[in-house]
Design an enzyme around this catalytic site. Sequence first.
Site, short mmCIF file in Angstrom:
data_model
loop_
_atom_site.label_atom_id
_atom_site.label_comp_id
_atom_site.label_asym_id
_atom_site.label_seq_id
_atom_site.Cartn_x
_atom_site.Cartn_y
_atom_site.Cartn_z
N ARG A 1 0.83 -1.22 0.00
CA ARG A 1 0.00 0.00 0.00
C ARG A 1 0.86 1.26 0.00
NH1 ARG A 1 -2.02 -3.79 -0.99
NH2 ARG A 1 -3.93 -4.77 -0.21
N SER B 1 -10.97 0.28 3.53
CA SER B 1 -10.19 -0.06 4.73
C SER B 1 -9.47 1.18 5.25
CB SER B 1 -9.17 -1.15 4.39
OG SER B 1 -9.82 -2.32 3.98
N GLU C 1 -4.63 4.09 6.24
CA GLU C 1 -4.39 3.87 4.81
C GLU C 1 -4.66 5.10 3.97
OE1 GLU C 1 -5.85 0.77 1.33
OE2 GLU C 1 -5.58 0.06 3.37
#
Length: 350
Positions: free
Chosen positions: A170, A247, A342
């Site tokens: 990520r 998320s 995130e």
Amino acid sequence: MGAVPSPVLTRALAPHTTLRVGGPADRLVEARSAAEIVEVVRAADAAGEPLLLLGGGSNVVIADEGVPGVALLVRSSGHTVEPLPDGGALVTVEAGEDWDALVAATVGAGLGGLECLSGIPGSTGATPVQNVGAYGVEIADLLVDVDLYDRRTGEVRPHVPAAELGLGYRASVLKHRDDAVVLRVRFRLRPDGTSAPIRYPELARVLGVTPGATVPAPAARAAVLGLRRGKGMVLDAADHDTWSVGSFFTNPIVPTADVPDVPGLPRWPADHDRVKLPAAWLIENAGFGRGYPAPGGRVALSGKHVLALSNRGGGTAADVLRLAGQVRDGVRSRFGVSLAPEPVLVGCAL
């Protein structure tokens, strides 16, 4: 020089994000081509104006106070497909192309590779920045190169190889920096209509195959969309569980020696003697169940998946960050593990 970019009548940024929070920009402009994107960025830099780029607004939390300067809505679109000498297919995509529309188009054209990334909201240009991933596939597996506008030199850099982007979990060298703007993205896909190898156990179970098998790409796409809908991860204006950034926390990766000694804690091996832990398991077992509300109830954990913080209507960025902080602190207190957000936080901090 391309057509003049279009000013947007309202300066509010909340309607341009999936979380539906964020104050106004001083100016809000829409660009519908790579040339227009470059034109707006160059003009802002020449004037010394702050600049915020927004694609699908699916991975960002914008402060309630808004942002100074120019907010640029990246709305370039279109993609092409051409054969590669080795038998693969090269797909070239404009940065503003809707991601799931691209996935649907490639699957419909008999190309495989992107199907496990179905249902993810946002624009294509953002996918290498975040190295988007889901169900055992990530952008790093498929990315060939990108075209970038380099704000330091004022030049377009075509065909910057994926190997130069520092793609990790990520993350990439493009994340949390603003001196390079993605204009175009290229992927290498499979021309035989089969999926990428099915690595994710949950998806393999739904498809009835063993991990590592391939299936027709449309079957994998349908299964992924079904799984994501069940978790509130496919945008639906009528479903507040999907008013989120997906998320909110990444799965923490910790040294093997630091894994909590907790019965039943799932884990997966990572690089360099480290272990990946499931953030959702940590959150739930720290006492934050589905639907857990922030004070006032305007923001809550999704009723379908504890990793998503959802706007129940009228929520603010401050509400979101307050609940995120409570969850982060609760997990740290219970397990000694720190969760990292995130999404990109703009004008605010956790």
